[in-house]
Design an enzyme around this catalytic site. Structure first.
Site: not given
Ligand SMILES: NC(=O)c1ccc[n+]([C@@H]2O[C@H](COP(=O)([O-])OP(=O)(O)OC[C@H]3O[C@@H](n4cnc5c(N)ncnc54)[C@H](O)[C@@H]3O)[C@@H](O)[C@H]2O)c1
Length: 375
Positions: A127, A149, A258, A262, A274
């Site tokens: 929880r 989120k 977005h 999107h 994205h």
């Molecule tokens: N919670 C929220 O408010 C919120 C907001 C925006 C996006 N998101 C979510 O975030 C996700 C996208 O995040 P993202 O773009 O970070 O994608 P991701 O986590 O897939 O990272 C992108 C790539 O970069 C690599 N990577 C990360 N840090 C690295 C580093 N320092 N050096 C080398 N490689 C590295 C990862 O292994 C991956 O291959 C989506 O699922 C989206 O829905 C959430």
């Protein structure tokens, strides 16, 4: 009929504030942060992905162990396909196997995928246990890690199974961006431009003007601009923590760029990243705002110059072609912010002045496509 008994359960609200620290080298101090924010924790589940663990896993583990914590590391495959309920349940089971208890904690080390998944695991395990976010992609640093989120995807759509669960702390080390591929860096840059366009024109211009330093991984510049961007998002989250307001500067505004972005991303078969799609969505928002009379300013030109400087695509018209109209309109219609057939769309009166309007997907297309389809 007997009168119903009316009781009220008064739930005292907890202060869910949390610190966000931004600074080069902070990854080596995650252990000290844990001692401060989760003083009862004895065990930590470090959740990361296969790209990030070989680069930074040991530094974080050493820092946590140096603070007297027992660490177990859980590594997922990188990328969106890992954000599933099955992966989440498997991680919860591994936490049980680790012997983690209610006062122990999760550390999320990675991009937004790791942050969202590990955050939801922490929110649901027993929880809810504490989570500290250590975002390593620029997008996760300026956006995903701040705001509470957390979610996984369902076959029906992205982020459909999730929660609001605030972290105990966020530790942002801009030094880790040295190894992030340029394309991924661009995704974070688009979100920074979005924060500037919504809340702070100076930040928008500063990000544009420092494109070379940003892509050159200048940690001083990155640290400063990341901190500004996080502060802008954090102020928005504080105004509307649970995204319940439809006022212009509540969380709904973060959807700027977005709706069209999107739709382009999904109809392109995810060929557009994205952040690239969000950049095009910002251009579309500028155009829609102008055509609907929300603004008299040439925001489109201003945004195009910034996207260009920041190596993001600007050829919106190449995507909004008549043969893609029905797919894009249909994809916008599936937008989760829609109410009946109207979408809550974010426009701009000028940089720093968002406007919330209610539009049908077709009306958005009509105003975004060039030449206007009604012309
Ligand atoms: N919670 C929220 O408010 C919120 C907001 C925006 C996006 N998101 C979510 O975030 C996700 C996208 O995040 P993202 O773009 O970070 O994608 P991701 O986590 O897939 O990272 C992108 C790539 O970069 C690599 N990577 C990360 N840090 C690295 C580093 N320092 N050096 C080398 N490689 C590295 C990862 O292994 C991956 O291959 C989506 O699922 C989206 O829905 C959430």
């Amino acid at each position: 009929m007997p009168r119903p008994v009316a009781l009220e359960v008064a739930v005292p609200s907890e202060d869910l504030s949390y610190p966000v620290a931004v600074g080069a080298g902070l990854l080596d101090h995650v252990g000290a942060t844990m001692q401060r924010v989760c003083p009862k924790a004895r065990r930590v589940a470090l959740i990361s992905d296969e790209n990030v663990v070989p680069l930074y896993g040991e530094r974080v583990r050493a820092s946590l162990e140096g603070a007297g914590l027992a660490v177990t590391t859980h590594v997922i495959e990188p990328g969106e396909p890992s954000k599933t309920p099955e992966r989440m349940v498997a991680l919860v089971s591994s936490l049980v196997a680790d012997g983690l208890g209610r006062s122990d904690a999760v550390v999320a080390l990675g991009g937004g995928v790791v942050g969202d998944l590990a955050g939801l695991v922490a929110a649901l395990f027993m929880r809810g246990v504490d989570v500290v976010q250590c975002p390593t992609s620029l997008l996760a640093q300026v956006d995903a890690s701040v705001g509470g989120k957390v979610a996984v995807d369902l076959p029906e759509g992205k982020n459909l199974l999730g929660a609001f669960a605030f972290p105990r702390a966020v530790v942002i080390d801009p030094g880790v961006l040295a190894t992030l591929p340029d394309e991924e860096l661009g995704c974070g840059v688009a979100e920074m431009l979005k924060h500037g366009a919504l809340f702070d024109p100076q930040h928008f211009d500063a990000v544009r003007d420092q494109a070379e330093a940003i892509y050159g991984r200048d940690v001083a510049v990155l640290g400063r601009e990341v901190a500004t961007s996080v502060a802008l998002k954090a102020a928005c989250v504080v105004r509307d923590p649970m995204e319940r307001s439809d006022a212009g500067k509540g969380r709904v505004a973060l959807n700027l760029g977005h709706t069209v972005g999107h739709a382009l991303e999904v109809t392109q078969g995810y060929g557009l990243k994205h952040g690239q799609a969000v950049g095009l969505g910002l251009l579309a928002a500028a155009r829609v705002s102008r055509r609907l009379g929300l603004t008299a300013v040439d925001l489109e030109g201003h945004i195009r110059t910034a996207l260009d400087a920041l190596r993001l695509p600007t050829d919106l018209d190449a995507y909004l072609v008549p043969e893609r109209r029905s797919a894009i309109v249909e994809a916008m219609g599936r937008d989760k912010k829609r109410a009946q057939h109207q979408i809550t769309y974010i426009g701009l009166a000028r940089l720093g002045e968002p406007r919330v309007v209610s539009l049908s997907p077709q009306a958005i297309w009509d105003a975004a496509a060039s030449p206007p389809s009604g012309a």
